[in-house]
Scaffold this motif. Structure first.
Motif, PDB file in Angstrom:
ATOM      1  N   PHE A 249      40.839  49.826  22.404  1.00  0.00           N
ATOM      2  CA  PHE A 249      41.385  49.368  23.678  1.00  0.00           C
ATOM      3  C   PHE A 249      42.882  49.624  23.645  1.00  0.00           C
ATOM      4  O   PHE A 249      43.578  49.148  22.744  1.00  0.00           O
TER       5      PHE A 249
ATOM      6  N   LEU B 169      34.529  34.387  24.839  1.00  0.00           N
ATOM      7  CA  LEU B 169      35.589  34.813  23.922  1.00  0.00           C
ATOM      8  C   LEU B 169      35.693  33.758  22.831  1.00  0.00           C
ATOM      9  O   LEU B 169      36.421  32.773  22.980  1.00  0.00           O
TER      10      LEU B 169
ATOM     11  N   TRP C 260      45.277  49.576  31.194  1.00  0.00           N
ATOM     12  CA  TRP C 260      44.466  49.659  29.986  1.00  0.00           C
ATOM     13  C   TRP C 260      43.408  50.743  30.087  1.00  0.00           C
ATOM     14  O   TRP C 260      42.988  51.130  31.168  1.00  0.00           O
TER      15      TRP C 260
ATOM     16  N   GLU D 113      42.525  40.469  14.943  1.00  0.00           N
ATOM     17  CA  GLU D 113      43.903  40.874  14.694  1.00  0.00           C
ATOM     18  C   GLU D 113      43.998  41.389  13.262  1.00  0.00           C
ATOM     19  O   GLU D 113      43.330  40.869  12.368  1.00  0.00           O
TER      20      GLU D 113
ATOM     21  N   ALA E 222      38.190  46.048  19.541  1.00  0.00           N
ATOM     22  CA  ALA E 222      37.335  44.970  20.037  1.00  0.00           C
ATOM     23  C   ALA E 222      35.918  45.209  19.554  1.00  0.00           C
ATOM     24  O   ALA E 222      35.496  46.361  19.384  1.00  0.00           O
TER      25      ALA E 222
ATOM     26  N   TRP F  48      38.150  39.881  19.492  1.00  0.00           N
ATOM     27  CA  TRP F  48      39.391  40.646  19.458  1.00  0.00           C
ATOM     28  C   TRP F  48      40.105  40.331  18.142  1.00  0.00           C
ATOM     29  O   TRP F  48      41.014  39.513  18.099  1.00  0.00           O
TER      30      TRP F  48
ATOM     31  N   SER G 110      31.909  48.813  19.151  1.00  0.00           N
ATOM     32  CA  SER G 110      33.315  48.631  18.814  1.00  0.00           C
ATOM     33  C   SER G 110      34.091  49.543  19.757  1.00  0.00           C
ATOM     34  O   SER G 110      33.624  50.623  20.137  1.00  0.00           O
TER      35      SER G 110
ATOM     36  N   ASP H 194      32.848  38.891  23.343  1.00  0.00           N
ATOM     37  CA  ASP H 194      33.936  39.770  22.907  1.00  0.00           C
ATOM     38  C   ASP H 194      34.689  39.139  21.752  1.00  0.00           C
ATOM     39  O   ASP H 194      35.100  37.983  21.831  1.00  0.00           O
TER      40      ASP H 194
ATOM     41  N   LEU I 278      44.215  48.169  20.303  1.00  0.00           N
ATOM     42  CA  LEU I 278      43.494  47.024  19.766  1.00  0.00           C
ATOM     43  C   LEU I 278      42.054  47.436  19.518  1.00  0.00           C
ATOM     44  O   LEU I 278      41.527  48.303  20.206  1.00  0.00           O
TER      45      LEU I 278
END
Length: 135
Positions: A82, A38, A62, A111, A91, A109, A79, A107, A89
């Protein structure tokens, strides 16, 4: 079947078994020394058992949906949309295979953020139909 077709099939099974929480089938897709990274948090999880536990213990009810999946040789990228706790979201995931198994997962994530000023005359505000952020 070509290497790319094999890679795509493994990637599809990876996301399908993860979403179904079919942990035995999910784990069978991973190398013993799989690395999960991550970059935004600087975390790394090493080993099938640790990575399985990370996913099994991930909080909330989830769900994920693959919005794009690309494969080339022994790599794949996707892509995802999630959804957890009423929040959606996006990812971006990169998979690297070795001997037909997933050896590395990265991964991202991202924003959402406000567009910088000064380019309004070139852009329009629009929500992507596939990869979208919904507050």
């Amino acid at each position: 079947m070509t290497a790319t077709e094999d890679t795509r099939a493994v990637a599809e099974r990876y996301f399908t078994t993860m979403n179904a929480r079919a942990w035995s089938a999910f784990g069978a897709l991973l190398t013993d020394d799989v690395r999960y990274e991550l970059p935004q948090t600087g975390e790394r999880i090493t080993g099938r058992g640790n990575y399985l536990r990370f996913n099994q213990e991930y909080p909330g009810a989830w769900q994920l949906r693959v919005t794009r999946l690309l494969a080339d040789g022994s790599t794949a990228s996707a892509s995802l949309l999630f959804t957890v706790g009423g929040r959606q979201l996006v990812a971006v995931v990169f998979l690297e295979l070795r001997d037909g198994l997933i050896a590395r997962v990265t991964d991202f994530w991202p924003e959402p953020y406000d567009a910088p000023p000064g380019r309004d005359h070139l852009t329009e505000q629009a929500v992507s139909e596939q990869d979208r952020f919904v507050p």
